[in-house]
Each structure stands twice: as structure tokens, then as C-alpha cells.
Motif scaffolding. Structure first.
Motif, PDB file in Angstrom:
ATOM      1  N   UNK A  67       4.992   7.815   7.157  1.00 20.35           N
ATOM      2  CA  UNK A  67       3.927   7.756   8.626  1.00 20.35           C
ATOM      3  C   UNK A  67       3.741   6.071   9.284  1.00 20.35           C
ATOM      4  N   UNK A  68       3.778   6.203  10.268  1.00 23.49           N
ATOM      5  CA  UNK A  68       3.412   5.220  11.174  1.00 23.49           C
ATOM      6  C   UNK A  68       2.693   5.211  12.133  1.00 23.49           C
ATOM      7  N   UNK A  69       1.411   5.078  12.110  1.00 24.73           N
ATOM      8  CA  UNK A  69       0.383   4.660  13.422  1.00 24.73           C
ATOM      9  C   UNK A  69       0.486   3.354  13.806  1.00 24.73           C
ATOM     10  N   UNK A  70      -0.118   3.115  14.661  1.00 21.39           N
ATOM     11  CA  UNK A  70      -0.626   2.173  16.068  1.00 21.39           C
ATOM     12  C   UNK A  70      -0.901   0.597  14.795  1.00 21.39           C
ATOM     13  N   UNK A  71      -1.907   0.599  13.920  1.00 19.08           N
ATOM     14  CA  UNK A  71      -2.507   0.026  13.002  1.00 19.08           C
ATOM     15  C   UNK A  71      -2.159  -0.439  11.490  1.00 19.08           C
ATOM     16  N   UNK A  72      -1.691   0.535  11.230  1.00 18.68           N
ATOM     17  CA  UNK A  72      -1.134   1.065   9.797  1.00 18.68           C
ATOM     18  C   UNK A  72       0.419   1.872   9.630  1.00 18.68           C
ATOM     19  N   UNK A  73       0.556   1.768   8.274  1.00 15.51           N
ATOM     20  CA  UNK A  73       1.886   2.651   7.514  1.00 15.51           C
ATOM     21  C   UNK A  73       1.285   3.950   6.640  1.00 15.51           C
ATOM     22  N   UNK A  74       1.930   4.685   6.018  1.00 15.00           N
ATOM     23  CA  UNK A  74       1.333   5.352   5.020  1.00 15.00           C
ATOM     24  C   UNK A  74       3.030   5.301   3.862  1.00 15.00           C
ATOM     25  N   UNK A  75       2.898   5.278   2.670  1.00 10.07           N
ATOM     26  CA  UNK A  75       3.908   4.937   2.206  1.00 10.07           C
ATOM     27  C   UNK A  75       3.532   5.758   0.678  1.00 10.07           C
ATOM     28  N   UNK A  76       4.438   7.040   0.718  1.00 12.31           N
ATOM     29  CA  UNK A  76       4.163   8.066  -1.114  1.00 12.31           C
ATOM     30  C   UNK A  76       5.139   6.649  -1.924  1.00 12.31           C
ATOM     31  N   UNK A  77       3.698   6.469  -3.076  1.00 12.23           N
ATOM     32  CA  UNK A  77       3.962   6.012  -3.820  1.00 12.23           C
ATOM     33  C   UNK A  77       3.828   6.302  -5.425  1.00 12.23           C
ATOM     34  N   UNK A  78       4.589   7.167  -6.220  1.00 14.84           N
ATOM     35  CA  UNK A  78       3.821   8.040  -8.143  1.00 14.84           C
ATOM     36  C   UNK A  78       3.581   9.077  -7.492  1.00 14.84           C
ATOM     37  N   UNK A  79       3.643   9.699  -6.477  1.00 14.58           N
ATOM     38  CA  UNK A  79       2.381  10.851  -6.471  1.00 14.58           C
ATOM     39  C   UNK A  79       1.178  10.864  -5.611  1.00 14.58           C
ATOM     40  N   UNK A  80       1.161   9.676  -4.953  1.00 12.72           N
ATOM     41  CA  UNK A  80      -0.162   8.928  -4.121  1.00 12.72           C
ATOM     42  C   UNK A  80       0.434   8.884  -2.510  1.00 12.72           C
ATOM     43  N   UNK A  81      -0.917   8.858  -1.553  1.00  9.83           N
ATOM     44  CA  UNK A  81      -0.142   8.078  -0.560  1.00  9.83           C
ATOM     45  C   UNK A  81      -0.931   7.268  -0.312  1.00  9.83           C
TER      46      UNK A  81
END
Length: 184
Positions: A67-81
Motif C-alpha cells: 500500500x501507498x498513502x500520502x505520507x506512508x508505505x506498507x511493506x509485507x515482510x515475513x508474515x507481518x505488515x
């Protein structure tokens, strides 16, 4: 005959100059278009792809950009966000050439607080990583303000056992390096 050769030569030179001018104009327009490209737009073109992320606090993550927001990104890493504020990004590896599109509508309004409020609503157990000095705090998000987050933590006593009391820490967004949350 001699005139035909001269005119053919002049026509060739004119075509070559025109082609060179067109190529130059295309390159200049491409540079101008790239100059208007924001990091969020660039990241939108990478959603679903593997991405390496280094943060200001020294964290190194390898995962899938989800995901990409206006102030952040989310990265799926080894079973967690892992949520990383854009202000904490230090270096990105593996970005393809895709440009994405402008962030608009709801996505444009999804600031860092919006992402943290979802974790608070879900009562997700999180680990907050801070920038300077680098540290981490684990707990459940109690409250998300305009520019801060309150996290309820349980301490550890002198023998290393979970303490009975609960502490609430307030962390300004500016101090956040990353937020790890267990995946559902």
C-alpha cells in the motif's frame, strides 16, 4: 544530374536535422515530465512488487510493497505488515521503471494517522521503531492524534519477567521510523 544530387543531399541533411530536433524535443519533454513525478507517484507504480527499504533509523526491510498513502508505505515482510513513514525513508532498492499515477480520492487523504487508526481499531499488537536514538516499543495503540500516537505497553521487571503494570507512551509521528504489525 548534378543538381539532383545536390538537392538530394540537402534534403537528406534537412531530414537528419529534423529527426535530431524531434529526438531532442522528446528527451526534453521526458525530463520535464520526470521532474514533476513525486515519490508517492513513483511508489504507486511499484505496488505488488518486491522492494528493499532502508530507513533513517537504520532498519533494513525486504518485502512486497502492498500500500501507498500520502505520507506512508506498507511493506509485507515475513508474515507481518510494516508501515514506514515517507519521512523515514532513506533508500529504496528494486524500484522498476513504472511511474504509477497521481494519488487521488480517498488515497490522497490517507495520511499516517489513518493507517495507525486502523491498527488501533483492530487492537493490533505493534512494535514502534523510533529514529533518534533508535529504539523500539511494543504494545497496543491506544490513541492516534493529529501528529502523535499513544501506545499501551507492559514493562519488564528487574528479573526480566512481564511486569503487572501498564504504561502509556506518547510518540510524535516525527520520531517514528517504522511500525511493525502482525498480519491477520
Amino acid at each position: 544530374m548534378r543538381w539532383d544530387a545536390l538537392f538530394n543531399d540537402l534534403e537528406s541533411q534537412l531530414q537528419a536535422a529534423t529527426a535530431l530536433e524531434q529526438e531532442s524535443e522528446i528527451r526534453e519533454r521526458t525530463r520535464a515530465e520526470q521532474a514533476r513525478l513525486t515519490l508517492v507517484q513513483r511508489l504507486l507504480g511499484q505496488v505488488g512488487r518486491p522492494l528493499g527499504v532502508s530507513t533513517r533509523g537504520g532498519r533494513s526491510l525486504e518485502g512486497i510493497l502492498t500500500n501507498v498513502g500520502s505520507e506512508w508505505i506498507a511493506v509485507a515482510v515475513e508474515g507481518r505488515s510494516v508501515i514506514v513513514p515517507l519521512s523515514s525513508l532513506h533508500l529504496l532498492r528494486g524500484m522498476g521503471r513504472g511511474a504509477g499515477q497521481p494519488l487521488s480520492g480517498v488515497g490522497a487523504r490517507l495520511g499516517l494517522g489513518s493507517a495507525l487508526r486502523v491498527l488501533s481499531r483492530d487492537r493490533a499488537y505493534v512494535t514502534l521503531w523510533t529514529v533518534s536514538p533508535p529504539s523500539r516499543q511494543a504494545g497496543i495503540i491506544d490513541r492516534v492524534g493529529a501528529d502523535f500516537v499513544d501506545v499501551g505497553t507492559t514493562g519488564v521487571d528487574r528479573e526480566g519477567r512481564q511486569a503487572q503494570g501498564r504504561d502509556v507512551l506518547t510518540v510524535p509521528f516525527a520520531s517514528l521510523d517504522a511500525v511493525d504489525a502482525a498480519a491477520d
